[in-house]
Every structure is written in C-alpha cells, then in structure tokens.
Design an enzyme around this catalytic site. Structure first.
Site, PDB file in Angstrom:
ATOM      1  N   GLU A  84       2.262   0.625  -1.244  1.00  0.00           N
ATOM      2  CA  GLU A  84       2.184   1.539  -0.104  1.00  0.00           C
ATOM      3  C   GLU A  84       0.874   1.375   0.653  1.00  0.00           C
ATOM      4  O   GLU A  84      -0.149   1.006   0.083  1.00  0.00           O
ATOM      5  CB  GLU A  84       2.299   2.984  -0.593  1.00  0.00           C
ATOM      6  CG  GLU A  84       3.703   3.300  -1.052  1.00  0.00           C
ATOM      7  CD  GLU A  84       3.854   4.728  -1.543  1.00  0.00           C
ATOM      8  OE1 GLU A  84       4.858   5.352  -1.223  1.00  0.00           O
ATOM      9  OE2 GLU A  84       2.968   5.219  -2.256  1.00  0.00           O
ATOM     10  N   CYS A 331      -4.815  10.480  -1.229  1.00  0.00           N
ATOM     11  CA  CYS A 331      -5.403   9.800  -2.373  1.00  0.00           C
ATOM     12  C   CYS A 331      -4.705  10.198  -3.660  1.00  0.00           C
ATOM     13  O   CYS A 331      -4.507  11.378  -3.916  1.00  0.00           O
ATOM     14  CB  CYS A 331      -6.861  10.206  -2.559  1.00  0.00           C
ATOM     15  SG  CYS A 331      -7.924   9.540  -1.339  1.00  0.00           S
TER      16      CYS A 331
HETATM   17  N1  SAH Z   1      -8.791   2.299  -7.976  1.00  0.00           N
HETATM   18  C1  SAH Z   1      -9.756   2.660  -7.019  1.00  0.00           C
HETATM   19  C2  SAH Z   1      -9.209   2.825  -5.621  1.00  0.00           C
HETATM   20  C3  SAH Z   1      -7.917   3.569  -5.433  1.00  0.00           C
HETATM   21  S1  SAH Z   1      -7.873   5.285  -5.641  1.00  0.00           S
HETATM   22  C4  SAH Z   1     -10.480   3.923  -7.445  1.00  0.00           C
HETATM   23  O1  SAH Z   1      -9.946   4.625  -8.285  1.00  0.00           O
HETATM   24  O2  SAH Z   1     -11.575   4.157  -6.951  1.00  0.00           O
HETATM   25  C5  SAH Z   1      -8.781   5.951  -4.296  1.00  0.00           C
HETATM   26  C6  SAH Z   1      -9.436   7.307  -4.630  1.00  0.00           C
HETATM   27  O3  SAH Z   1      -8.470   8.336  -4.870  1.00  0.00           O
HETATM   28  C7  SAH Z   1     -10.313   7.243  -5.870  1.00  0.00           C
HETATM   29  O4  SAH Z   1     -11.557   7.847  -5.624  1.00  0.00           O
HETATM   30  C8  SAH Z   1      -9.494   8.055  -6.855  1.00  0.00           C
HETATM   31  O5  SAH Z   1     -10.284   8.567  -7.877  1.00  0.00           O
HETATM   32  C9  SAH Z   1      -8.891   9.100  -5.978  1.00  0.00           C
HETATM   33  N2  SAH Z   1      -7.756   9.814  -6.564  1.00  0.00           N
HETATM   34  C10 SAH Z   1      -6.937   9.415  -7.541  1.00  0.00           C
HETATM   35  N3  SAH Z   1      -6.023  10.375  -7.829  1.00  0.00           N
HETATM   36  C11 SAH Z   1      -6.288  11.417  -7.007  1.00  0.00           C
HETATM   37  C12 SAH Z   1      -5.689  12.702  -6.794  1.00  0.00           C
HETATM   38  N4  SAH Z   1      -4.606  13.086  -7.476  1.00  0.00           N
HETATM   39  N5  SAH Z   1      -6.216  13.516  -5.853  1.00  0.00           N
HETATM   40  C13 SAH Z   1      -7.287  13.119  -5.129  1.00  0.00           C
HETATM   41  N6  SAH Z   1      -7.882  11.918  -5.265  1.00  0.00           N
HETATM   42  C14 SAH Z   1      -7.389  11.066  -6.200  1.00  0.00           C
END
Ligand code: SAH
Ligand code: SF4
Length: 339
Positions: A84, A331
C-alpha cells in the site's frame, strides 16, 4: 525498468539517444504508455511493449480509497503480492507520499498492523519507485516522500538503489531533503545512510526510553538496543549537521506517563552538542483491529502534557497531524489480508 531498458536497447543496437528520449517522455512529458511516445518509431514502441507491457510502471494499481485530502492505493506486484501507498494533500496543494519498502514486515512491533503479517519479501528498487511513478504519471507532484508505509526500509538493501533512482537528476530528480526514511534502528543501515545519503531526513521509531519496555514492544531492541542506536544517531548528526526525528507513538498508560517523558528528556538532553538537533514527533496511536486491545490512544490532555514537558525542557516537539485513519491509511494501519 530503467536498467533493463538500457540493456534492451543495447542488445537491439538502438542508439543511445533513444534511451534519452524515452526517459524524457516519462519524466518530463509524463507519458505513461509506450504507445503514446510518438517521438519513437513504431518498431521501438512495439519492442518496448513486448518486453515491458503497455505501461512504464509494472505495479498494478488495484484499488483506491480516495478523498481530496487522502488517497490510499493498493498496488499488486508481478507475483501477486500487494503493498500500500498513501497520498496526502496539505493546505496550499503540497503533496506528500508515504510508500512501502517491503511486502509485510518481520519485526513484529506489537502496536503495528503490518507487523502481524510477517515478511513476504523485499520489494525491488523498481517496485518501490513504481509506486511514485504511478502517482507522478497520474498528474501528482512528488513534493515529499516518506518511507513510512509497509516494511522496514533499512532491512531492504534495494531501498538504497531506490534512493539512487529517486535522486538522479534525469529520473525523478528529487532533492534528498524531500525524502524521509523511518527506521526502528537497524544500525548498519543507518551508518550506510549517513555515508551515502546524508541529506535524507532520518526518523528513529523510539516509542519507549526504557530498554526493557522497548524490547517488549519492539523485539528489534534486543539486537540493536536503543542506547547503541542513539550513539549512531549522534554520529549521523555530527557528520551531516542535520536534524534527527524521534518518532514516539503515545499509548495510553503504556508509554505516556510522566516517568516516560522524564526519561525521554534525560535521554535527549544528555547528548552534548547533538541534543539540539533531536526533534520529537509525537504520534497519536492509530487503532487497528489486528493489534492487542491493551493498546489505546492517549487522550488529548495527556498528549499535551507530554508535549509541554518536552517543550519546557527545550526539546523541539510536534504532534503529528492525524490523516487517513478513516480509511485505515494512517501510520501502522497498513495491512493487506492476502499478503
Ligand atoms: N518500519 C519503519 C517504517 C514504517 S512504520 C518504522 O517502524 O519506523 C512508520 C511509523 O508508524 C513508525 O514510526 C511506526 O512506529 C508507526 N506506527 C506503527 N504502528 C502504528 C500505529 N498503530 N499507530 C501509529 N503509528 C504507528
Ligand atoms: Fe515493521 Fe515498522 Fe511495523 Fe515495526 S512498526 S512491524 S518495523 S513496519
């Protein structure tokens, strides 16, 4: 496609200026179909269609959840895997694109829907950039790009090839400063980024200042403990003079207490000259029905208290705007049933 295109033309003794014409058609004239590249003779157009199919991007856009402000696109890859990407439009027309780097993810962070999928495979550089090529050829402007979709970008070496395609002047020609990469702290990948792409914005997903808790929420902490990662981030700041973003999801009563914010202040203020270049990005937790029910978002009072404590300590802090949660495009909500 670009590398294969070069080889294909070479193999067929087609002069190099044709390659340049094709690149010009794609990136300057925004022509997405080979048959519409009228500067090329018919036989070359046919050769391209036979080799690559009718469109210049190989990912298949299969479904879009669209509104003026947010669009979520599902792309099908050649082998049927799906990923996505999310488009956000800010005021004054600024457009930002959040793209995926892996099909699924193996790191299993407890709060993340993508993390429950496991890793299917790394995306190729072409698949990564095709997500953007699709939007570009549909008339969108690639004002800023973030690697915050599905997957961990620094666990996929093809991300570096993708960065090369994105920043090469004749191709996408994006400035490194328009690109942000978010990581859970894969140390060798951060070091490589410091060396090769020092101007790319770097975000570190911290989410807890306590080792034990971070290991529980994010198992990667056992391999790359947060204090080790922080040293590598200090080095990034020293080498590049750039800010580093600390992403921090706020989970009610899990990591949003005063004890947490005090430890976070201590962690960031204790970094000597580097301290002033850490910027905390607070992320309201987005609900997902794939993750445990113990996770709920902090309420707005708690978010403000947390923010204020950081601010009072002289740390730059922003609360990330909530976009896309209505269409599960925010996110951590990216999840595809058939992956
Ligand atoms: N794998 C990388 C990039 C993708 S996730 C990472 O984790 O940094 C992008 C962002 O979304 C990251 O900061 C992650 O911690 C956050 N994220 C993951 N699950 C989430 C949720 N349920 N609510 C808000 N942010 C979330
Ligand atoms: Fe993977 Fe990032 Fe989700 Fe963790 S937060 S599971 S690293 S996509």
């Amino acid at each position: 496609m670009i590398e294969k295109l070069y080889d294909l033309l070479n193999k067929n003794n087609i002069p190099e200026y044709r390659f340049n014409q094709i690149i010009h058609s794609i990136f300057k004239q925004r022509i997405g179909k080979y048959e519409d590249m009228k500067t090329l003779p018919k036989n070359i157009r046919e050769l391209l269609i036979n080799e690559f199919g009718s469109t210049v991007y190989k990912v298949k856009p299969t479904l879009e959840n669209d509104s003026e402000q947010v669009g979520k696109m599902l792309f099908e890859l050649c082998d049927g895997n799906k990923v996505e990407a999310v488009r956000l439009r800010y005021q004054r027309g600024w457009e930002s694109f959040c793209i995926s780097s892996q099909c699924g993810c193996c790191f299993g962070c407890k709060f993340c829907a993508t993390g429950t999928l496991g890793l299917k495979r790394n995306m190729t550089a072409e698949e990564i950039t095709d997500q953007l090529l699709y939007f570009f050829l549909s008339g969108h402007n690639l004002d800023s790009i973030s690697f915050m979709g599905m997957g961990e970008p620094l666990a996929n070496p093809h991300v570096f090839e993708a960065l090369s395609l994105l920043t090469t002047p004749n191709y996408f020609g994006l400035s490194q400063r328009r690109i942000t990469l978010s990581t859970i702290g894969i140390i060798p990948g951060i070091r490589r980024l410091t060396e090769e792409y020092p101007q790319v914005n770097l975000a570190y997903s911290l989410h807890s200042p306590f080792d034990e808790q971070r290991s529980e929420l994010m198992p990667i902490n056992k391999t790359y403990p947060l204090h080790e990662v922080m040293k590598v981030l200090d080095n990034h700041i020293q080498c590049t003079g750039r800010k580093v973003f600390i992403a921090y999801i706020l989970l009610d009563k899990v990591n949003d207490t005063m004890k947490h914010v005090e430890a976070l202040v201590k962690l960031l203020k204790g970094r000597g000259a580097c301290s002033r270049l850490y910027h905390v990005d607070l992320i309201p937790y987005n609900h997902t029905d794939k993750t445990e029910s113990r996770f709920t978002p902090s309420n707005s009072n708690q978010i403000q208290r947390f923010r204020k404590k950081l601010q009072d300590a002289g740390i730059e802090v922003t609360v990330r705007a909530q976009f896309g949660s209505g269409v599960n495009a925010a996110c951590g909500q990216l999840y595809i049933k058939s992956v």
